[in-house]
Motif scaffolding. Structure first.
Motif, PDB file in Angstrom:
ATOM      1  N   ASP A 466      -5.577   6.746  -0.555  1.00 50.98           N
ATOM      2  CA  ASP A 466      -4.605   7.640   0.069  1.00 50.98           C
ATOM      3  C   ASP A 466      -3.768   6.841   1.062  1.00 50.98           C
ATOM      4  O   ASP A 466      -4.311   6.154   1.927  1.00 50.98           O
ATOM      5  CB  ASP A 466      -5.318   8.782   0.805  1.00 50.98           C
ATOM      6  N   SER A 467      -2.446   6.934   0.939  1.00 50.32           N
ATOM      7  CA  SER A 467      -1.542   6.218   1.841  1.00 50.32           C
ATOM      8  C   SER A 467      -0.757   7.212   2.680  1.00 50.32           C
ATOM      9  O   SER A 467      -0.358   8.269   2.192  1.00 50.32           O
ATOM     10  CB  SER A 467      -0.566   5.338   1.048  1.00 50.32           C
ATOM     11  N   SER A 468      -0.544   6.867   3.929  1.00 47.58           N
ATOM     12  CA  SER A 468       0.258   7.719   4.803  1.00 47.58           C
ATOM     13  C   SER A 468       1.068   6.851   5.746  1.00 47.58           C
ATOM     14  O   SER A 468       0.636   5.767   6.130  1.00 47.58           O
ATOM     15  CB  SER A 468      -0.626   8.683   5.602  1.00 47.58           C
ATOM     16  N   VAL A 469       2.257   7.331   6.093  1.00 43.98           N
ATOM     17  CA  VAL A 469       3.145   6.628   7.010  1.00 43.98           C
ATOM     18  C   VAL A 469       3.063   7.315   8.375  1.00 43.98           C
ATOM     19  O   VAL A 469       3.160   8.539   8.473  1.00 43.98           O
ATOM     20  CB  VAL A 469       4.598   6.642   6.497  1.00 43.98           C
ATOM     21  N   VAL A 470       2.883   6.518   9.401  1.00 48.47           N
ATOM     22  CA  VAL A 470       2.800   7.055  10.766  1.00 48.47           C
ATOM     23  C   VAL A 470       4.092   6.698  11.494  1.00 48.47           C
ATOM     24  O   VAL A 470       4.287   5.555  11.908  1.00 48.47           O
ATOM     25  CB  VAL A 470       1.594   6.456  11.517  1.00 48.47           C
ATOM     26  N   LYS A 475       6.663  10.190  16.647  1.00 48.82           N
ATOM     27  CA  LYS A 475       5.389  10.725  17.116  1.00 48.82           C
ATOM     28  C   LYS A 475       4.481   9.578  17.576  1.00 48.82           C
ATOM     29  O   LYS A 475       3.515   9.234  16.890  1.00 48.82           O
ATOM     30  CB  LYS A 475       4.716  11.534  16.005  1.00 48.82           C
ATOM     31  N   PRO A 476       4.777   8.956  18.718  1.00 46.75           N
ATOM     32  CA  PRO A 476       3.978   7.815  19.191  1.00 46.75           C
ATOM     33  C   PRO A 476       2.516   8.167  19.445  1.00 46.75           C
ATOM     34  O   PRO A 476       1.646   7.309  19.350  1.00 46.75           O
ATOM     35  CB  PRO A 476       4.681   7.395  20.484  1.00 46.75           C
ATOM     36  N   SER A 477       2.232   9.423  19.719  1.00 49.27           N
ATOM     37  CA  SER A 477       0.844   9.812  19.999  1.00 49.27           C
ATOM     38  C   SER A 477      -0.025   9.740  18.750  1.00 49.27           C
ATOM     39  O   SER A 477      -1.259   9.723  18.842  1.00 49.27           O
ATOM     40  CB  SER A 477       0.803  11.234  20.578  1.00 49.27           C
ATOM     41  N   TRP A 478       0.602   9.694  17.579  1.00 56.30           N
ATOM     42  CA  TRP A 478      -0.166   9.656  16.336  1.00 56.30           C
ATOM     43  C   TRP A 478      -0.976   8.362  16.213  1.00 56.30           C
ATOM     44  O   TRP A 478      -1.959   8.307  15.480  1.00 56.30           O
ATOM     45  CB  TRP A 478       0.762   9.810  15.140  1.00 56.30           C
ATOM     46  N   LEU A 479      -0.542   7.305  16.919  1.00 55.87           N
ATOM     47  CA  LEU A 479      -1.272   6.041  16.829  1.00 55.87           C
ATOM     48  C   LEU A 479      -2.700   6.203  17.343  1.00 55.87           C
ATOM     49  O   LEU A 479      -3.624   5.562  16.845  1.00 55.87           O
ATOM     50  CB  LEU A 479      -0.541   4.945  17.612  1.00 55.87           C
ATOM     51  N   LEU A 484      -8.582   6.415  16.114  1.00 53.24           N
ATOM     52  CA  LEU A 484      -9.738   7.305  16.038  1.00 53.24           C
ATOM     53  C   LEU A 484     -10.311   7.302  14.625  1.00 53.24           C
ATOM     54  O   LEU A 484     -11.530   7.264  14.429  1.00 53.24           O
ATOM     55  CB  LEU A 484      -9.337   8.722  16.445  1.00 53.24           C
ATOM     56  N   ARG A 485      -9.411   7.297  13.614  1.00 48.80           N
ATOM     57  CA  ARG A 485      -9.869   7.258  12.220  1.00 48.80           C
ATOM     58  C   ARG A 485     -10.600   5.945  11.945  1.00 48.80           C
ATOM     59  O   ARG A 485     -11.630   5.933  11.249  1.00 48.80           O
ATOM     60  CB  ARG A 485      -8.676   7.404  11.279  1.00 48.80           C
ATOM     61  N   VAL A 486     -10.119   4.843  12.502  1.00 48.01           N
ATOM     62  CA  VAL A 486     -10.797   3.556  12.320  1.00 48.01           C
ATOM     63  C   VAL A 486     -12.204   3.615  12.903  1.00 48.01           C
ATOM     64  O   VAL A 486     -13.175   3.173  12.282  1.00 48.01           O
ATOM     65  CB  VAL A 486      -9.978   2.418  12.965  1.00 48.01           C
ATOM     66  N   ARG A 487     -12.323   4.154  14.109  1.00 47.98           N
ATOM     67  CA  ARG A 487     -13.637   4.262  14.757  1.00 47.98           C
ATOM     68  C   ARG A 487     -14.571   5.153  13.922  1.00 47.98           C
ATOM     69  O   ARG A 487     -15.778   4.887  13.815  1.00 47.98           O
ATOM     70  CB  ARG A 487     -13.498   4.813  16.180  1.00 47.98           C
ATOM     71  N   GLN A 488     -14.018   6.218  13.340  1.00 48.60           N
ATOM     72  CA  GLN A 488     -14.839   7.111  12.524  1.00 48.60           C
ATOM     73  C   GLN A 488     -15.375   6.386  11.291  1.00 48.60           C
ATOM     74  O   GLN A 488     -16.530   6.580  10.894  1.00 48.60           O
ATOM     75  CB  GLN A 488     -14.026   8.338  12.114  1.00 48.60           C
ATOM     76  N   GLU A 489     -14.520   5.560  10.660  1.00 53.53           N
ATOM     77  CA  GLU A 489     -14.963   4.815   9.482  1.00 53.53           C
ATOM     78  C   GLU A 489     -16.068   3.827   9.856  1.00 53.53           C
ATOM     79  O   GLU A 489     -17.054   3.676   9.135  1.00 53.53           O
ATOM     80  CB  GLU A 489     -13.781   4.073   8.847  1.00 53.53           C
ATOM     81  N   VAL A 490     -15.880   3.142  10.975  1.00 53.29           N
ATOM     82  CA  VAL A 490     -16.906   2.183  11.419  1.00 53.29           C
ATOM     83  C   VAL A 490     -18.197   2.916  11.760  1.00 53.29           C
ATOM     84  O   VAL A 490     -19.305   2.453  11.421  1.00 53.29           O
ATOM     85  CB  VAL A 490     -16.397   1.372  12.629  1.00 53.29           C
ATOM     86  N   ALA A 491     -18.088   4.073  12.388  1.00 54.53           N
ATOM     87  CA  ALA A 491     -19.282   4.857  12.726  1.00 54.53           C
ATOM     88  C   ALA A 491     -20.014   5.304  11.470  1.00 54.53           C
ATOM     89  O   ALA A 491     -21.240   5.483  11.489  1.00 54.53           O
ATOM     90  CB  ALA A 491     -18.882   6.078  13.558  1.00 54.53           C
ATOM     91  N   GLY A 492     -19.268   5.456  10.383  1.00 51.11           N
ATOM     92  CA  GLY A 492     -19.869   5.838   9.123  1.00 51.11           C
ATOM     93  C   GLY A 492     -20.445   4.664   8.358  1.00 51.11           C
ATOM     94  O   GLY A 492     -20.850   4.819   7.199  1.00 51.11           O
ATOM     95  N   ARG A 619       0.143   3.113   7.397  1.00 54.14           N
ATOM     96  CA  ARG A 619       1.201   2.164   7.741  1.00 54.14           C
ATOM     97  C   ARG A 619       2.042   2.776   8.847  1.00 54.14           C
ATOM     98  O   ARG A 619       2.415   3.940   8.770  1.00 54.14           O
ATOM     99  CB  ARG A 619       2.090   1.877   6.526  1.00 54.14           C
ATOM    100  N   ASN A 620       2.342   1.996   9.847  1.00 54.73           N
ATOM    101  CA  ASN A 620       3.206   2.549  10.879  1.00 54.73           C
ATOM    102  C   ASN A 620       4.531   1.805  10.915  1.00 54.73           C
ATOM    103  O   ASN A 620       4.624   0.638  10.568  1.00 54.73           O
ATOM    104  CB  ASN A 620       2.524   2.543  12.257  1.00 54.73           C
ATOM    105  N   TYR A 621       5.555   2.532  11.293  1.00 52.77           N
ATOM    106  CA  TYR A 621       6.903   1.987  11.409  1.00 52.77           C
ATOM    107  C   TYR A 621       7.357   2.149  12.847  1.00 52.77           C
ATOM    108  O   TYR A 621       7.571   3.260  13.315  1.00 52.77           O
ATOM    109  CB  TYR A 621       7.865   2.728  10.466  1.00 52.77           C
ATOM    110  N   CYS A 622       7.434   1.024  13.562  1.00 54.04           N
ATOM    111  CA  CYS A 622       7.810   1.092  14.971  1.00 54.04           C
ATOM    112  C   CYS A 622       9.321   0.977  15.112  1.00 54.04           C
ATOM    113  O   CYS A 622       9.944   0.274  14.346  1.00 54.04           O
ATOM    114  CB  CYS A 622       7.147  -0.040  15.748  1.00 54.04           C
TER     115      CYS A 622
END
Length: 622
Positions: A466-470, A475-479, A484-492, A619-622
């Protein structure tokens, strides 16, 4: 008699011909015939002036709205200013010390105006442009047959300063009026089957069509000729390659290939098996194989290539695998050694009676390790030799090179591939691989000398990504949610990649080409991102750092930590773009994704989803 080989000076005169040759490199009638119009305009459809760009040479069609002249006695200067309009836009034409122009530049007249766009007092203008006005016959036609006048097609040719489009059109008309019928080399049966017009008709109607439909039919025929010519050249190349005999490498029952297939821990997909059978048959022939293996990242191309390499080794030859980066070369060597197991330790403790060695050769190896790899390749002890560009150096020799495998072929030029092939005593078989999707039309032209096989089926256990663009600008707060998603994956129990376009401050980049100073100042860097994540949103996790300036030993240590799970998050440049295989990695964050090409993003995306776990690509676009 005027043919395509006739010199233009014999048709147009020396002065005009010299101008065409000097400014546009058009020397013969054939050259001029192939100088096709850029587009066509209609008299009734005035070209919009809204898209003029300062500094460009342009040709516009417009109507004269006003004409005014003024003198500046102190400077002995006369300025004639003409305002032209097209649609809702306007521009001005300036003529200096040419007051006589007002005798023909009359309000209401329509014409073509060509020159370089400049700016004066915030307004766009053309200074002393060339121009041609529709003559009285055109104006009479406009009165008697307005539709014919409005719909008449005016060719606009690629032009240069001093040689405007209508001058080229006039030369074209003179030449076409004298041109004899152009012979058509394309057989009538081919033309009929492809529904093509004749060549003579096409060449005349590409320049002077009665309707746009005629123009498109002429363009289609000429485009067909170009593609057909490319295919003929490639067919001749294939024929020439097939005419050079090589050493057949047939399958040897009961040897290493059969032993390897018995120990494979997984079942080949139907497509892998089918393509492997085709390659096996071609390797057994007495003319060299030239095949492109195209497949999605993770589709199992390496295993198919390994089957081919083992068949060649069983038949007494050697196989060389050329990889674009040291990371990928080392990954290939580790993967192949792991798959082969005892079969890769021939002549060594623990090796089987049937087997070979796998040698790795890269530019940053120590002298002692490099010397051993060179000796194994030259003596034939290493049936499989894997390396980077170091493989094509003069010091590298093979005992009997029978197969060349090129991974990520778009990273190598033709000369580099040929340099490796030249190390074989007889023409070697060639297998090139790519994970970058190649349209069929491109494959037919760019790689037309290669037979194409495509792996569309993913091996069992591979998951969809699944791919998504941030959009951080909106929406800078989305970072925060990304981390948080990275931490969740590592916790799993999983791992993650964070990819940046450059190494450090300034203009240092890794694998993505030059970057301007301004771009470099804005793009995320590995060093800064590693520090920020370690002290911020990913604090407490085990982070690894990877980039192209690390030594081979440092890269190997970092990758070993990541592959064995001692590192949770790998912060890297695109050195991990190809070949890195860590099935436990389930998420990738690509910072400043707009700095990367589509091919790179496609390759990066393939680093995740290599196991049975659901994967995500952010993927984020700054």
């Amino acid at each position: 008699m005027v043919t395509r080989d006739t010199l233009l000076r014999n048709v147009l005169g020396t002065t005009t011909a010299n101008s065409l040759e000097k400014k546009l490199e058009l020397a013969t009638v054939g050259d001029l015939l192939r100088h096709y119009p850029r587009r066509f305009s209609q008299r009734g459809e005035l070209t919009d002036l809204a898209h003029l760009v300062e500094g460009e040479e342009v040709t516009v069609q417009a109507r004269i709205q006003s004409v005014s002249g003024k003198r500046i006695p102190s400077r002995k200067l006369h300025i004639l200013e003409v305002v032209i309009v097209s649609g809702n836009s306007s521009a001005s034409l300036s003529f200096f010390n040419q007051p006589f122009r007002d005798k023909e530049l009359k309000v209401g007249r329509v014409g073509l105006f060509a020159g370089k766009v400049s700016r004066f007092r915030s307004k766009l203008q053309l200074n002393s442009p060339d121009y041609t006005l529709f003559d009285s016959a055109d104006e009479g036609a406009a009165l008697t047959d307005p539709a014919a006048f409005a719909n008449a097609l005016i060719p606009v040719y690629p032009a240069v300063a001093g040689l405007p489009s209508w001058t080229i059109a006039k030369c074209m008309g003179i030449m076409l009026d004298q041109l004899d019928e152009v012979p058509d080399a394309l057989p009538a049966a081919v033309r009929l089957d492809a529904r093509l017009v004749g060549l003579d008709w096409a060449l005349r109607n590409i320049h002077r069509p009665s309707t746009m439909d005629d123009y498109h039919r002429a363009k289609h025929r000429l485009a067909f000729d170009e593609a057909f010519g490319v295919q003929l050249v490639l067919a001749q190349r294939r024929h020439a390659l097939a005419a050079n005999p090589t050493v057949a490498r047939p399958r040897m029952p009961g040897e290493m290939l059969d032993r390897f297939r018995e120990r494979l821990p997984f079942t080949l997909t139907d497509q892998q098996q089918s393509i492997a059978d085709v390659i096996s048959g071609e390797l057994a022939a007495e003319y060299p194989m030239h095949r492109l293996l195209q497949g999605e990242v993770g589709s199992g191309k390496t295993v198919v290539a390994l089957l081919a390499m083992l068949q060649v080794v069983d038949a007494g030859g050697q196989a060389a695998l050329l990889a674009p980066t040291e990371v990928l070369a080392a990954q290939h060597a580790a993967t192949i050694r792991e798959l082969l197991g005892e079969l890769s330790h021939a002549g060594q403790f623990g090796g089987l009676d049937v087997g070979t060695r796998v040698a790795l050769l890269t530019g940053s190896m120590s002298a002692a390790v490099r010397r051993e790899a060179l000796l194994d390749a030259a003596s034939g002890a290493a049936g499989i030799v894997i390396g980077t560009h170091a493989l094509i150096q003069d010091s590298v020799q093979f005992a009997d090179l029978g197969l060349v495998v090129v991974d990520e072929q778009h990273r190598f030029g033709v000369e580099q591939r040929d340099a490796l092939r030249s190390k074989a005593a007889s023409p070697p078989h060639m297998l090139v691989m790519t994970a970058t999707p190649i349209p069929r039309t491109v494959a037919m032209t760019v790689f037309g000398d290669l037979e194409v096989s495509e792996l569309r089926e993913l091996p069992a256990g591979r998951t969809e990504i699944d791919s998504s663009v941030v959009p951080l600008l909106d929406k800078p707060s989305w970072l925060d949610r990304v981390w948080l998603r990275v931490r969740q994956e590592v916790a799993g129990g999983h791992q993650a990649y964070v990819v940046c376009p450059r190494i450090g401050e300034g203009e240092e980049v890794d694998d993505i080409g030059a970057m301007s100073e301004e771009e470099g100042a804005q793009a995320a860097s590995v060093l800064a991102t590693f520090a920020e994540l370690s002290a911020g949103p990913l604090a407490g996790l085990r982070l690894g750092l990877m980039h192209g300036r690390l030594s081979s030993e440092e890269k190997a240590a970092v990758m070993a930590d990541f592959a064995t799970g001692r590192c949770d998050v790998l912060v890297s440049t695109t050195v991990i773009e190809v070949g890195v295989n860590v099935p436990n990695a389930t998420v990738m964050v690509v910072l400043d994704a707009d700095r990367f090409g589509v091919s790179q993003l496609h390759q990066l995306r393939g680093r995740i989803g290599r196991g049975a776990y659901e994967a995500a690509d952010h993927r984020n676009y700054c």
